[in-house]
Enzyme design. Structure first.
Site, PDB file in Angstrom:
ATOM      1  N   LYS A 209      -6.934   2.957  -0.304  1.00  0.00           N
ATOM      2  CA  LYS A 209      -5.837   2.648  -1.623  1.00  0.00           C
ATOM      3  C   LYS A 209      -5.398   1.304  -1.512  1.00  0.00           C
ATOM      4  O   LYS A 209      -4.348   1.345  -0.594  1.00  0.00           O
ATOM      5  CB  LYS A 209      -4.951   3.755  -1.902  1.00  0.00           C
ATOM      6  CG  LYS A 209      -4.173   3.596  -3.178  1.00  0.00           C
ATOM      7  CD  LYS A 209      -2.885   4.098  -3.325  1.00  0.00           C
ATOM      8  CE  LYS A 209      -1.668   3.035  -2.612  1.00  0.00           C
ATOM      9  NZ  LYS A 209      -1.810   1.725  -3.441  1.00  0.00           N
TER      10      LYS A 209
ATOM     11  N   CYS B 150       4.266  -8.892   9.276  1.00  0.00           N
ATOM     12  CA  CYS B 150       4.978  -8.161  10.098  1.00  0.00           C
ATOM     13  C   CYS B 150       5.049  -8.582  11.495  1.00  0.00           C
ATOM     14  O   CYS B 150       6.088  -8.298  12.068  1.00  0.00           O
ATOM     15  CB  CYS B 150       4.492  -6.688  10.047  1.00  0.00           C
ATOM     16  SG  CYS B 150       2.790  -6.607  10.347  1.00  0.00           S
TER      17      CYS B 150
END
Ligand code: ADP
Length: 488
Positions: free
Chosen positions: A179, A289
């Site tokens: 997804k 990140c």
């Protein structure tokens, strides 16, 4: 996206079929650079997610039994097709994500490297033969695929975060339902097109586009047929998914937020330290990140470093990522700009000074933010404990190695840290003391297929890439055979 040809798809890919939403809903995908609608993508339902998991489960029964060489060859073909289409893929990536097209090309090649690597690693899933405490037994171990995998991926690396998960999963013999982020579904769909062209069988690699994130997320994390969840995204969402997965004790890999320190010691090569800090701070407009979140600099070189660093930051050019010679593209959307504005306002309210004034570049559009450097940042400022995720650098002084380590470790995150020093034992000792999963010493490029990627503390669980990445998708089975009589 006329330039993206056959790789521009708006339907989901389930069980080898291009499907539309069961209730005829679609969601809009916008281009961050122009804020124009790029396309309307099929918004699949939770029950379609269940069907995708059923398809992946059915495909698993066959895929896991294929000779490993066959799986490896299919992955290899997928890899080659990605490289053949790298220019188109890079433009597609920039259209939906915003990063400059040459940076997008780096991501596509980085993403491809995982497919190549795990095509090779597939053939090295070794087991052990172990001596037992009883002479009448023989013991060995196998690595077997864990089963159907759910992958939920973010918008900041819409290409590579999928291959870094799907390639080891498929290599191990698992099947996967991906997804992608609703902000950037096109790279995932392009990967599905190429998987189809490579001959990867139906049901093995599925892409479920949806904006019904919570309902579909619940299905992906609680469906009994799913045995593994692999996620890259924010720490709060990672905690929700881990909690949901706990209900049926599914394995989880979590690549979550970071709060990376850069530490510049007085013996560092300051030009190198500054250029590497530029690379890690401003890559993807600060939306990574592993981006430097805090720049810690020794008192003794603080002024000199700031001057060099700001000089380099000033030269970075902003603009639409699809045009040439742009260093920084737009932020992903206006909420991202709101978040940076609030972090900067908080730091200023606590007394921070502006060393390099950047801020919103409204002449380019509402999603562009120029490099900003702050000094005198109060230790309680939110930007020192939260991920900035934008091109803002707080630069902080320290006066001893102990203080540098204490400041660096003063975070609930522990993904990446960077240190700059030419002192060998200092580099080693500081690396040992830092509570982070990845350390760059005089180096900012720590994302490669051969390097184990992952964090400690609330930055996550598990490692991706490297020789360890495949074991995230396998279980060890021990087989103990008894009944051996005396040796011949
Ligand atoms: P970011 O802040 O980088 O957007 P998120 O953690 O919000 O990170 O999103 C990363 C991925 O997680 C995206 O694919 C997003 O759609 C998905 N996501 C967000 N919330 C949920 C949820 N409750 N359940 C499942 N997936 C979610």
């Amino acid at each position: 996206m006329e330039h993206c040809g056959d790789l521009h798809e708006t339907r989901a890919y389930v069980n080898g079929i291009w499907v539309t939403s069961a209730d005829a809903r679609r969601f809009e995908v916008c281009s961050p650079g122009t804020e124009q609608v790029l396309s309307q993508v099929e918004d699949l339902t939770a029950s379609q997610c269940r069907e995708a998991i059923d398809a992946a489960d059915a495909a698993f029964q066959d895929w896991k039994q294929r000779p490993v060489k066959e799986r490896a060859n299919l992955l290899r073909r997928w890899y080659e097709l990605i490289l053949e289409h790298e220019e188109i893929l890079a433009r597609l990536l920039t259209s939906e994500q915003g990063k400059p097209v040459r940076e997008a090309l780096v991501e596509v090649r980085y993403g491809a490297s995982f497919v190549e690597w795990f095509a090779e690693e597939a053939r090295r899933m070794y087991g052990d033969v172990v001596s037992t405490s009883s002479g009448s037994q023989r013991l060995f171990t196998l690595q077997q695929p864990v089963g159907v995998v759910s992958a939920i991926t973010p918008w900041n690396f819409p290409f590579a975060m999928i291959t870094r998960k799907a390639a080891p999963a498929l290599a191990a013999g698992c099947t996967i339902v991906v997804k992608p982020s609703e902000e950037t579904p096109h790279c995932a769909l392009a990967l599905a097109r190429l998987a189809e062209m490579a001959g990867i069988p139906p049901g093995v690699f599925n892409v479920l586009t949806t904006a019904r994130t919570k309902e579909v997320g619940l299905e992906l994390t609680t469906n009994p047929k799913v045995r593994k969840i692999t996620f890259t995204g924010s720490t709060p969402v990672g905690k929700i998914l881990t909690a949901q997965a706990a209900g049926s004790v599914k394995a989880v890999s979590m690549e979550l937020g970071g709060n990376a320190p850069v530490i510049v010691f007085e013996d560092a090569d300051l030009e190198l330290a500054a250029s590497m800090t530029i690379a890690t701070k401003f890559r993807n407009c600060g939306q990574t990140c592993t981006c430097a979140n805090r720049v810690l600099v020794s008192d003794r070189v603080y002024d000199r470093f700031l001057e060099i660093f700001a000089g380099m930051a000033k030269k970075l050019t902003l603009g639409n990522g699809l045009t040439d010679d742009v260093d920084l593209g737009p932020m992903i959307n206006s909420q991202a700009i709101d978040k940076i504005n609030s972090l900067v306002a908080d730091a200023r309210a606590r007394g921070a000074s502006t060393y390099l004034e950047g801020g919103v570049r409204s002449d380019l559009g509402s999603t562009f933010y120029a490099p900003t450097i702050l000094t005198n940042v109060d230790p309680d400022s939110r930007m020192l404990s939260e991920e900035i995720f934008g091109p803002v650098a707080p630069v902080i002084r320290f006066s001893s190695d102990e203080e540098a380590v204490r400041l660096a470790n003063n975070t609930e995150y522990g993904l990446a840290a960077y240190i700059f020093t030419n002192h060998l034992t200092r580099a080693w000792k500081i690396s040992e003391a830092l509570e982070f999963g990845m350390i760059g010493v005089n180096e900012a490029a720590i994302g490669q297929e051969v390097i184990p990627f992952g964090g400690v503390k609330q930055s996550g669980l598990g490692r991706e890439g490297s020789k360890y990445g495949i074991s995230e998708f396998t279980e060890i089975k021990s087989i103990c055979i008894g009944g051996f009589g005396p040796s011949l």
